[in-house]
Scaffold this motif. Structure first.
Motif, short mmCIF file in Angstrom:
data_model
loop_
_atom_site.label_atom_id
_atom_site.label_comp_id
_atom_site.label_asym_id
_atom_site.label_seq_id
_atom_site.Cartn_x
_atom_site.Cartn_y
_atom_site.Cartn_z
N SER A 1 0.85 -1.20 0.00
CA SER A 1 0.00 0.00 0.00
C SER A 1 0.88 1.24 0.00
O SER A 1 2.06 1.19 0.40
CB SER A 1 -0.92 0.03 1.23
OG SER A 1 -0.16 0.15 2.43
N SER A 2 0.30 2.34 -0.46
CA SER A 2 0.99 3.63 -0.39
C SER A 2 -0.06 4.73 -0.38
O SER A 2 -1.12 4.59 -1.01
CB SER A 2 1.95 3.82 -1.56
OG SER A 2 1.24 3.92 -2.79
N ASN A 3 0.22 5.80 0.35
CA ASN A 3 -0.68 6.96 0.33
C ASN A 3 0.08 8.20 0.75
O ASN A 3 1.16 8.11 1.35
CB ASN A 3 -1.90 6.73 1.24
CG ASN A 3 -1.54 6.73 2.71
OD1 ASN A 3 -1.29 7.79 3.30
ND2 ASN A 3 -1.51 5.53 3.32
N THR A 4 -0.48 9.34 0.42
CA THR A 4 0.10 10.62 0.82
C THR A 4 -0.96 11.47 1.52
O THR A 4 -0.95 12.69 1.43
CB THR A 4 0.64 11.37 -0.41
OG1 THR A 4 -0.41 11.50 -1.39
CG2 THR A 4 1.80 10.63 -1.03
N ASP A 5 -1.84 10.79 2.24
CA ASP A 5 -2.96 11.48 2.88
C ASP A 5 -2.71 11.82 4.34
O ASP A 5 -3.51 12.53 4.95
CB ASP A 5 -4.23 10.61 2.81
CG ASP A 5 -4.62 10.28 1.38
OD1 ASP A 5 -4.36 11.12 0.50
OD2 ASP A 5 -5.18 9.18 1.15
N GLY A 6 -1.63 11.29 4.94
CA GLY A 6 -1.41 11.45 6.37
C GLY A 6 -0.59 12.67 6.71
O GLY A 6 -0.22 13.48 5.85
N THR A 7 -0.27 12.78 8.01
CA THR A 7 0.60 13.84 8.50
C THR A 7 1.61 13.25 9.47
O THR A 7 1.36 12.22 10.10
CB THR A 7 -0.18 14.96 9.22
OG1 THR A 7 -0.88 14.40 10.35
CG2 THR A 7 -1.17 15.62 8.29
N LEU A 8 2.75 13.93 9.60
CA LEU A 8 3.78 13.58 10.57
C LEU A 8 4.25 14.88 11.20
O LEU A 8 4.76 15.75 10.51
CB LEU A 8 4.94 12.86 9.88
CG LEU A 8 6.09 12.39 10.78
CD1 LEU A 8 5.62 11.29 11.73
CD2 LEU A 8 7.27 11.89 9.94
N SER A 9 4.02 15.01 12.49
CA SER A 9 4.34 16.25 13.21
C SER A 9 3.70 17.46 12.52
O SER A 9 4.30 18.53 12.41
CB SER A 9 5.85 16.44 13.32
OG SER A 9 6.17 17.54 14.16
N GLY A 10 2.47 17.27 12.02
CA GLY A 10 1.73 18.36 11.40
C GLY A 10 2.08 18.63 9.96
O GLY A 10 1.46 19.50 9.32
N PHE B 1 5.33 11.54 17.34
CA PHE B 1 6.55 12.11 16.78
C PHE B 1 6.38 13.61 16.56
O PHE B 1 5.40 14.05 15.96
CB PHE B 1 6.88 11.41 15.45
CG PHE B 1 8.15 11.88 14.81
CD1 PHE B 1 9.37 11.31 15.15
CD2 PHE B 1 8.14 12.88 13.85
CE1 PHE B 1 10.55 11.73 14.55
CE2 PHE B 1 9.31 13.31 13.24
CZ PHE B 1 10.51 12.73 13.60
N GLN B 2 7.34 14.41 17.05
CA GLN B 2 7.28 15.86 16.87
C GLN B 2 8.65 16.39 16.49
O GLN B 2 9.68 15.89 16.93
CB GLN B 2 6.81 16.55 18.15
CG GLN B 2 5.35 16.26 18.51
CD GLN B 2 4.87 17.12 19.65
OE1 GLN B 2 5.44 18.17 19.92
NE2 GLN B 2 3.81 16.67 20.33
N LEU B 3 8.65 17.46 15.68
CA LEU B 3 9.87 18.15 15.28
C LEU B 3 9.97 19.46 16.05
O LEU B 3 8.96 20.08 16.38
CB LEU B 3 9.86 18.45 13.79
CG LEU B 3 9.84 17.22 12.86
CD1 LEU B 3 9.62 17.66 11.43
CD2 LEU B 3 11.12 16.44 13.00
N GLY B 4 11.20 19.89 16.32
CA GLY B 4 11.41 21.17 16.97
C GLY B 4 11.34 21.08 18.46
O GLY B 4 11.15 20.02 19.06
N SER B 5 11.49 22.22 19.14
CA SER B 5 11.46 22.27 20.59
C SER B 5 10.05 22.02 21.10
O SER B 5 9.07 22.45 20.50
CB SER B 5 11.94 23.64 21.08
OG SER B 5 13.27 23.88 20.63
N ILE B 6 9.97 21.33 22.25
CA ILE B 6 8.67 21.01 22.82
C ILE B 6 8.69 21.26 24.31
O ILE B 6 9.74 21.30 24.95
CB ILE B 6 8.28 19.54 22.56
CG1 ILE B 6 9.30 18.60 23.21
CG2 ILE B 6 8.15 19.25 21.09
CD1 ILE B 6 8.90 17.14 23.14
N ASP B 7 7.52 21.44 24.89
CA ASP B 7 7.35 21.47 26.34
C ASP B 7 7.20 20.03 26.80
O ASP B 7 6.19 19.39 26.54
CB ASP B 7 6.10 22.29 26.70
CG ASP B 7 5.92 22.40 28.21
OD1 ASP B 7 5.83 21.34 28.87
OD2 ASP B 7 5.86 23.53 28.71
#
Length: 388
Positions: free
Chosen positions: A75-84, A142-148
């Motif tokens: 399967s393959s798709n480009t409908d999702g998100t990762l860290s926004g 999963f998140q990119l960048g600085s976080i609290d």
């Protein structure tokens, strides 16, 4: 990113000027992955020119199609998100060395930096569904960048099976080098005794690394040069004097991440050997507690590992048995490795096991009740100075 508390991770130092490089590899426990083939790689690709998420996904699929044996896109798709960010997801299978494998890759493009962040998971096809819930939880957190950090934990931790594993570029975790790398460069102070016991046994002591043991007078020992900067230190090597090179027994100490257990450590060791040992073939593993014959080392629960491999210099088939233990309250693993060619293996195994059984570990001044609050580099400095 959050990850299951029974998983472990190994940070990776990127090669100089690399455009595609892993940041960290993560491993499930050996109980969920008995053949130690599963891992999650988190990495980065720096793009030379801008790509849309659809264009990049197509290029990844075509790259796998050309490089993988028996590639089959599930399967393959480009409908999702990762860290926004808009993300792609690819699931495919292939086979190699008689093993059917299944893969998932999820990635996103940061258009500001023209950089791809990807998560790539590899496992046996028959065990893929077992890992999907954990993978989905990790990907979602999963998140990119600085976080609290406190808010991040409160938002993402929904049960006791997830622990905080925030990974940033300035992480102070112990840098991970290749497991059990044979890199040595500085002499260490070792004090072998010349006193012969009544059964013709000699005493070997090493105050720097806190070990003592007995070895047969028919064996000799030599201390390899060591580098204090290396994660793994090879303390000493024994070999029978009658037939030098046919068999040898070494003892080493490894420093690991604070969340290791025997289970996760054994999984990482096998993964490392699988990737860095010529013709590595896993024969068997055991680990405490084992109802039939629980392995122990220096009175502590232990793991054992038996595998075959090829000597890259001579081309000979070798057998290696490794037995190791995590010293309670520390970030240290002590382990023996007995290696011999096939004709010699049984000739010296009894002597090797007698040496292993005699090991004593003396870290007498270590305050194990505060091990999690102690900086590992402070422990290493105390060991080198003789304070511990």
């Amino acid at each position: 990113m959050n990850y299951p508390s029974d998983w472990s991770y190994q940070e990776v130092q990127a090669p100089t000027n690399a455009t595609i490089f892993p940041i960290v590899n993560m491993f499930p426990p050996i109980s969920d992955d008995p053949n130690a083939v599963s891992f999650l790689e988190i990495g980065i690709e720096d793009l030379e020119s801008p790509f849309s998420i659809d264009e990049y996904s197509r290029s990844v699929i075509n790259g796998y199609r050309e490089s993988r044996l028996n590639f089959d896109l599930v399967s393959s798709n480009t409908d999702g998100t990762l860290s926004g960010l808009p993300a792609y997801e690819i699931v495919f299978t292939d086979s190699a060395n008689g093993t059917d494998r299944k893969f998932m890759e999820v990635g996103a493009i940061n258009s500001d930096s023209n950089r791809v962040y990807y998560l790539f998971f590899n496992t046996e096809e028959s065990r893929y569904d077992l890992f999907v819930p954990a993978l989905e939880s990790m990907i979602d957190s999963f998140q990119l960048g600085s976080i609290d950090e406190e808010s991040f934990i409160n938002d993402n931790v929904t049960n006791n099976n997830i622990s905080n594993g925030t990974m940033q570029e300035d992480s102070t975790a112990t840098p991970a080098t290749t497991f059990h790398s044979l890199s040595m460069s500085q002499n260490d102070t070792a004090i072998p005794s010349s006193n012969v016991q009544s059964n013709d046994m000699l005493v070997y002591e090493n105050s720097t690394y806190g070990v003592s043991l007995l070895y047969p007078a028919t064996w000799k020992n030599s201390d390899p040069v060591k580098s204090p900067e290396e994660r793994t230190v090879f303390i000493t090597v024994f070999e029978p004097t009658a037939e030098s090179g046919a068999a040898y027994l070494g003892i080493a100490r490894d420093v690991f991440n604070v969340n290791e257990t025997l289970d996760t450590y054994l999984a990482e060791v096998i993964q490392s050997y699988r990737g860095n040992t010529l013709n590595f073939t896993l024969i068997s593993t055991t680990m405490s507690p084992d109802l039939n014959s629980p392995p122990q080392l220096a009175g502590n629960p232990a793991y054992s590992l038996l595998y075959s491999h090829i000597d890259p210099i001579t081309g000979d088939m070798l057998l290696t048995e490794e037995i190791g233990t995590i010293v309670p309250g520390t970030n240290f693993t002590y382990y023996f490795y007995y290696t011999a060619d096939i004709p010699s293996y049984n000739s010296y195994i009894d002597d090797a096991l007698s040496i292993i059984d005699s090991l004593e570990i003396h870290l007498t001044n270590l305050n194990v009740t505060k091990s999690e609050e102690t900086n590992i580099f402070d422990i290493l400095e105390s060991l080198e100075s003789g304070e511990i």
